[in-house]
Design an enzyme around this catalytic site. Structure first.
Site, short mmCIF file in Angstrom:
data_model
loop_
_atom_site.label_atom_id
_atom_site.label_comp_id
_atom_site.label_asym_id
_atom_site.label_seq_id
_atom_site.Cartn_x
_atom_site.Cartn_y
_atom_site.Cartn_z
N LYS A 22 8.90 -13.57 17.68
CA LYS A 22 9.08 -14.96 18.13
C LYS A 22 10.33 -15.57 17.50
O LYS A 22 11.06 -16.33 18.16
CB LYS A 22 7.86 -15.79 17.74
CG LYS A 22 7.98 -17.26 18.12
CD LYS A 22 6.71 -18.04 17.86
CE LYS A 22 6.88 -19.50 18.26
NZ LYS A 22 5.63 -20.28 18.14
N HIS A 69 2.53 20.02 48.51
CA HIS A 69 2.45 18.61 48.90
C HIS A 69 1.07 18.02 48.60
O HIS A 69 0.45 17.36 49.44
CB HIS A 69 2.81 18.43 50.37
CG HIS A 69 4.22 18.81 50.69
ND1 HIS A 69 5.32 18.15 50.15
CD2 HIS A 69 4.73 19.80 51.46
CE1 HIS A 69 6.43 18.71 50.59
NE2 HIS A 69 6.10 19.71 51.37
N VAL A 82 -7.04 -8.59 3.93
CA VAL A 82 -6.15 -9.74 3.80
C VAL A 82 -5.13 -9.44 2.72
O VAL A 82 -5.47 -9.34 1.54
CB VAL A 82 -6.93 -11.03 3.46
CG1 VAL A 82 -5.95 -12.19 3.24
CG2 VAL A 82 -7.91 -11.37 4.57
N ARG A 96 -20.24 12.79 49.39
CA ARG A 96 -19.00 13.09 50.11
C ARG A 96 -17.84 13.07 49.13
O ARG A 96 -17.93 12.55 48.01
CB ARG A 96 -18.77 12.10 51.24
CG ARG A 96 -18.22 10.76 50.79
CD ARG A 96 -17.95 9.84 51.97
NE ARG A 96 -17.23 8.65 51.51
CZ ARG A 96 -17.09 7.55 52.24
NH1 ARG A 96 -17.64 7.46 53.45
NH2 ARG A 96 -16.42 6.51 51.77
N GLY A 124 0.76 -1.24 0.00
CA GLY A 124 0.00 0.00 0.00
C GLY A 124 0.79 1.28 0.00
O GLY A 124 1.63 1.54 -0.86
#
Length: 529
Positions: free
Chosen positions: A141, A281, A69, A525, A39
């Site tokens: 691999k 902090h 594919v 809360r 491509g």
């Protein structure tokens, strides 16, 4: 395996990121390496005048199914996976006309960029690479005989190895490890996307298996302490913040700088008006909104000028020259803002160690997302605290209702409380914090510490009474006893906002009524541990 140098005779180049592709291919051609490609990569190489053979020509099998594919064929995968040290493999390859492929250079379809662009689901699915990951994993691999490159950053090292007579086994093993990391991160992004697609809108899914990935941006000098190693990793998010920030000036950021800067910027994102947050902090020590940034800075600094020294400053507007002048008057570690004008940059440039970070935007404080914390043997994941309390959600529980000004300050104070470590008590007056108590084991202690610091700030400003006189107070969680409420009343608060939900709520309400103050419950809360 013997660590001998190995030079490729045939290479397959098929990349989405074309950076450096032509130079790599030109160097390979100079060494008589046959180039296979597909491509857009093949087109790029041809346009550069380089000889290239299309994969379909090499395999004798055409691209089909709209290009889905093209490399998923034995002549490609057999050429990559065939072991050169096994006679049986060699014989089978020869029998079936499979030529060895010694170098695979592949990076994958831009799935993350497609998602970030706002593309629809069909486009996102079409940008899920199938053949690419298969080739990458196959080459990795068989690293004993095949080199796998997945990033343009690896090309220089590969070409240097060729000049030395070929790649070593150690180099190929290193690239194989990087290849599996590359495909794992890619699959993780896709998995996360599919999970989000199946989630209820506005909610974050917690799947049975959670895959996290990040690209190391830089190694830091050390972690929270000098004996700890640390690094900053980007997760691919485009949400404005540290990941999108560009450092304009200043020395390298430390682990603590990054942590505090993130805390400051997330806090300032809560507010719509021009707002300044000062953090020390990881806790805000001054927060204020005003008509201008310079006014907001002065009000935020007034809350705790001592703690602001050496702090982190976050703004939710473009940093202007007047505000930069004021901030630069005290020692500041980091300033983070969506942008800065040239005058502001010029002023801050005089402070060579001060870091200026420009993020390109302000994060959406109500956006869904996950936050994480490591624990022994694993990590905790939860949806980001994007809770946002509005006036219509509040329940007035006292005889006296808040005034309009008190109500505005109550809502402001509760947004600040969301970003202060629990137990948190915050005093606010006129859209500015005037006392912050953070991270105490007792809520009473938080209330008293905030009041004492308010007295210190008042003395520093030459004022005769604590800044908390006539303020409102917010608690990130309910008051379990009336003593906490009584502490904020003693500090001079005239109205209180808290989640409610204690079995002693009525006792606390009665104490508020006895003091003649207003109190509202949020039903939500904001613990922050």
């Amino acid at each position: 395996m013997t660590d001998t140098r190995f030079s490729p005779r045939r290479a397959l180049l098929s990349v989405s990121d074309k950076t450096g592709l032509v130079d790599l291919a030109r160097a390979l051609v100079a060494q008589n390496v046959e180039i296979l490609s597909t491509g857009g990569s093949a087109r790029t190489l041809r346009e550069a005048g380089l000889p290239v053979k299309e994969v379909s020509e090499h395999t004798g099998f055409p691209e089909i199914l709209d290009g889905r594919v093209k490399t998923l064929v034995p002549w490609i995968h057999g050429g990559i996976l065939g072991r050169r040290d096994k006679a049986e493999h060699k014989a089978q390859m020869q029998e079936h006309g499979i030529a060895p492929i010694d170098l695979v250079c592949v990076n994958l379809y831009p799935f993350a960029a497609t998602v970030a662009s706002g593309a629809d689901a069909e486009q996102c699915v079409e940008n899920i690479d199938i053949g690419g990951p298969a080739m990458v994993r196959a080459a990795a691999k068989n690293f004993a005989s095949v080199a796998i490159l997945t990033s343009p950053a690896q090309y220089a090292g590969f070409l240097a190895a060729l000049e030395q007579g070929g790649t070593t086994l150690a180099e190929r093993r290193e690239w194989a490890a990087a290849a599996y990391t590359h495909t794992a991160a890619y699959d993780g992004m896709i998995s996360a996307w599919f999970t989000r697609q199946g989630s209820e809108e506005g909610k974050v899914a917690l799947p049975p298996v959670l895959t996290l990935s990040g690209q190391r941006d830089e190694l830091l000098r050390y972690g929270e302490n000098p004996h700890q190693a640390a690094a900053f990793y980007r997760d691919g998010s485009t949400r404005p913040g540290l990941a999108t920030a560009k450092q304009i000036q200043g020395k390298a950021l430390s682990y603590n700088n990054l942590n505090d800067t993130d805390a400051a910027f997330e806090a300032v994102a809560e507010f719509d008006e021009p707002t300044v947050v000062i953090v020390k902090h990881a806790n805000p020590c001054g927060v204020a909104s005003a008509a201008t940034l310079v006014e907001a800075w002065k009000a935020a600094l007034r809350c705790d000028p001592v703690s602001a020294f050496g702090g982190i400053v976050a703004l939710n507007r473009k940093l202007d020259e007047a505000t930069a002048e004021q901030i630069s008057a005290i020692f500041t570690e980091v300033i983070v803002a969506p942008d800065a004008d040239e005058g502001a940059k010029a002023i801050l440039a005089k402070k060579k160690n001060l870091r200026l970070l420009l993020t390109g935007g302000v994060p959406d404080a109500q956006a869904p997302g996950l936050s994480f914390r490591s624990v022994s043997g694993g990590f905790l994941a939860q949806s980001r605290d994007n809770g946002h309390v509005t006036e219509d959600m509040l329940k007035v529980v006292t005889k006296r209702k808040p005034t309009a000004q008190e109500m505005a300050d109550l809502l402001f104070s509760f947004r600040v409380a969301k970003h202060v470590k629990s137990n948190a008590v915050i005093y606010v007056k006129n859209q500015a914090t005037v006392g912050i108590g953070a991270g105490q084991m007792s809520r009473v202690d938080s209330a008293r510490i905030a009041a004492r610091k308010s007295e210190d700030a008042a003395h520093a400003a030459g004022e005769s009474e604590a800044l908390t006189k006539g303020s409102v107070a917010a608690s990130d969680a309910f008051f379990p006893f009336a003593d906490g409420l009584e502490s904020v009343v003693a500090a001079g608060a005239t109205a209180v906002i808290q989640p409610g939900g204690s079995i002693r709520d009525q006792e606390v309400i009665d104490a508020a009524d006895a003091a003649g103050i207003a109190m509202v419950f949020t039903g939500m809360r904001h613990f922050r541990h």
